[in-house]
Design a protein around this motif. Sequence first.
Motif, mmCIF file in Angstrom:
data_model
loop_
_atom_site.group_PDB
_atom_site.id
_atom_site.type_symbol
_atom_site.label_atom_id
_atom_site.label_comp_id
_atom_site.label_asym_id
_atom_site.label_seq_id
_atom_site.Cartn_x
_atom_site.Cartn_y
_atom_site.Cartn_z
ATOM 1 N N GLY A 149 0.818 -1.337 -0.041
ATOM 2 C CA GLY A 149 -0.193 -0.070 -0.080
ATOM 3 C C GLY A 149 0.908 1.228 -0.055
ATOM 4 O O GLY A 149 1.865 1.503 -0.872
ATOM 5 N N PHE A 150 0.868 2.334 1.116
ATOM 6 C CA PHE A 150 1.438 3.454 0.817
ATOM 7 C C PHE A 150 2.886 3.235 1.773
ATOM 8 O O PHE A 150 3.554 4.089 2.018
ATOM 9 C CB PHE A 150 0.562 4.420 1.744
ATOM 10 C CG PHE A 150 -0.447 5.035 0.644
ATOM 11 C CD1 PHE A 150 -0.121 5.745 -0.207
ATOM 12 C CD2 PHE A 150 -1.563 4.545 1.066
ATOM 13 C CE1 PHE A 150 -1.198 6.194 -0.995
ATOM 14 C CE2 PHE A 150 -2.876 5.042 0.089
ATOM 15 C CZ PHE A 150 -2.606 5.833 -0.761
ATOM 16 N N ILE A 151 3.014 2.076 2.276
ATOM 17 C CA ILE A 151 4.473 1.725 3.027
ATOM 18 C C ILE A 151 5.387 1.294 2.175
ATOM 19 O O ILE A 151 5.118 0.337 1.642
ATOM 20 C CB ILE A 151 4.098 0.943 4.123
ATOM 21 C CG1 ILE A 151 3.141 1.546 5.303
ATOM 22 C CG2 ILE A 151 5.395 0.538 4.932
ATOM 23 C CD1 ILE A 151 2.563 0.390 6.226
ATOM 24 N N ASN A 152 6.446 1.973 2.440
ATOM 25 C CA ASN A 152 7.743 1.287 1.779
ATOM 26 C C ASN A 152 8.613 1.152 3.210
ATOM 27 O O ASN A 152 8.905 1.876 3.907
ATOM 28 C CB ASN A 152 8.280 2.227 0.976
ATOM 29 C CG ASN A 152 9.772 1.864 0.294
ATOM 30 O OD1 ASN A 152 10.693 1.973 1.459
ATOM 31 N ND2 ASN A 152 9.851 1.259 -0.633
ATOM 32 N N PHE A 153 9.056 -0.360 3.210
ATOM 33 C CA PHE A 153 9.787 -0.546 4.479
ATOM 34 C C PHE A 153 11.013 0.237 4.664
ATOM 35 O O PHE A 153 11.481 0.329 5.805
ATOM 36 C CB PHE A 153 9.728 -2.198 4.854
ATOM 37 C CG PHE A 153 8.212 -2.585 5.286
ATOM 38 C CD1 PHE A 153 7.693 -2.284 6.421
ATOM 39 C CD2 PHE A 153 7.729 -3.382 4.295
ATOM 40 C CE1 PHE A 153 6.391 -2.746 6.736
ATOM 41 C CE2 PHE A 153 6.344 -3.907 4.545
ATOM 42 C CZ PHE A 153 5.715 -3.737 5.802
ATOM 43 N N HIS A 154 11.862 0.462 3.655
ATOM 44 C CA HIS A 154 12.891 1.224 3.830
ATOM 45 C C HIS A 154 12.847 2.422 4.264
ATOM 46 O O HIS A 154 13.397 2.939 4.947
ATOM 47 C CB HIS A 154 13.678 1.126 2.483
ATOM 48 C CG HIS A 154 14.726 0.057 2.407
ATOM 49 N ND1 HIS A 154 15.847 -0.111 2.897
ATOM 50 C CD2 HIS A 154 14.622 -1.129 1.460
ATOM 51 C CE1 HIS A 154 16.440 -1.089 2.660
ATOM 52 N NE2 HIS A 154 15.565 -1.884 1.766
ATOM 53 N N GLU A 155 11.731 3.163 3.718
ATOM 54 C CA GLU A 155 11.543 4.581 4.018
ATOM 55 C C GLU A 155 10.981 4.793 5.431
ATOM 56 O O GLU A 155 11.149 5.468 6.280
ATOM 57 C CB GLU A 155 10.314 4.918 2.965
ATOM 58 C CG GLU A 155 10.088 6.465 2.835
ATOM 59 C CD GLU A 155 11.143 7.385 2.680
ATOM 60 O OE1 GLU A 155 11.400 8.544 3.187
ATOM 61 O OE2 GLU A 155 12.018 7.003 1.696
#
Length: 593
Positions: A250-256
């Motif tokens: 979804g709107f999550i990028n785990f690195h970010e």
Amino acid sequence: MTEPAILLHDLDSAEVANAAKLLRFFGVESESVSLDEFLPCLSKSGTNDSKSVIGGRVICSTDVLEQLIQTIDQSAELSPWWKEQVHSVFVYSGADLQNLERLVRHLTQDDAEFDELPPGPIDFKVTDQLDGLCGAMAGIVGTASASGVASCHVLRTSNALAIDLISTAHGALFLKLTWHDVPIFLSTSRNIIDVDSILPNGVFDIRDHVASALAIVLYVRWAFSGTCWGPAEINACLVIDDPLLKPNYGFINFHELLLRMQQHSFSANVAFIPWNSRRSAPETVKLFKDNPEYYSISVHGCDHGRAEFGIADPLHLYAKSKQALERMTEHEFTTGLACDRVMVFPQGVFSRVAPTALKRAGFIAAANNDTIDSGPNPTATRVGDFWDIAVMKYDDFPIFTRRYPWEGIENFAFDILLGKPAIAVIHHDYCGDDYKRLADFIDRLNLLNCPIVWRNVGEVAKRSYRQKAISLDSREVEMYASELCLENRSERPIRYLIQKRESTPSLIKEIRTDSGRILWSENGSGVSFEVQVNAGETITASIGFNDPSTNGRYGESLPYKARMSARRCLSELRDNYWHTYRQRIADMFGTRQ
Ligand SMILES: [Zn+2]
């Protein structure tokens, strides 16, 4: 340490009874006496023929305090005793408003003004001027609902020694005055909250109880800080429901998100759906394993079917719980990433018997927003259930309460004041503004007037307990999760006398620490055992339960499996494509909400 609690009762004893229950909730026993019984104790305290009121913390109505003050004013003999023996007074508004006005003017020595509050919600502020009094609530600004400030007045005084503790734009709801060197904490509320009262939706919202709950809890936590239950530390965790372990969800990028956690100092736990256990991306798993102080995973249902933990069949629930853990064990085996044995119920739904199934399957706790089961005759949640470190009304299995950020920082602060951990929950769409709302919420949480320790949700459960010092080297502890982590940061060994509520002690297989099984005994409310922890040492004590007499298997039908697959695919399409597409369109037309 003695911190006697003295309740001075009058004709209207309902509030005194509520105060006694509230004190007992915090582990403080009180004595209820009439004014006629109290005054002789005051003058003879310390002698053999009377009860001691030295260091007394007095709770009474304004009607009673007015009589008390009149008596002491007329007695040159009593005044020095008052100063010497009474530590502080908490006073709530009695039935007679004129008494309240007269009393306040007497205490402030000025023409204090009284007003009724205008109807509707009212903004309030908790002072940050008195260090130690307001704890995590210091400096909090919030909005009380109309019912949250019902039956109270506001007052304004120009007395230089008066300190507004809870104030509004119209005047103070709670203030500190001083009379003959004794601090008087005056609440304009007519009510003290009844901790046995039922919460209709199962969730306590301080905005609905500012007048009746906040003032008295601030006072009790301060006045009885040496004898009431308190947490060893305040733990926190952000739980994100549903994501797969892929670089983006979804709107999550785990690195970010990791960068945001490092910048804003917090940790995140993914409530992971065991059905997805064979779908994790190696690079995302590596990111989690490389950053255990930031990332962790817990268990979110088994298949994440609709209300799958809301069913009433205990054996089916046990099988589902076991299968969820088996899938997570397989996930750990193939990826090397362990999970916290904490259940997050899909859609927050659980049946009355689900906690028992989890306990026997090996879960140490649950974390959930809802506290009421989904059955036809659900067990009510009382204020005291919710205020507890975890809700324990279901077979003494702990359900740690979680909140959404939009429930208000004041609710997180009040939970912390009570000694509860701060567990926040979001879904991926909360990060749809490039994490700005999330970062702002985390900053506000970290700015609260208390040290917060961010941990994975399993550690939060193990380290959230309440304790009281018995002596310099011994503590009384009440544990909640089936595992308890005790860290002795002092320079001497500490003996912990541990109590765990347990409705069916016969289900316990063993209690052990890292060094093996330990002795335990049953008592009226559960089980107790002792552990010694040396200086600088950390010990985990765990309670193991017998399996039910079943093989823990429950064959799901092929149509069920097909339905689950379709459901998961549709959910992921919604989260990964429809939500993000809708937002891109909204951004394009400047209509994002
Ligand atoms: Zn979910």
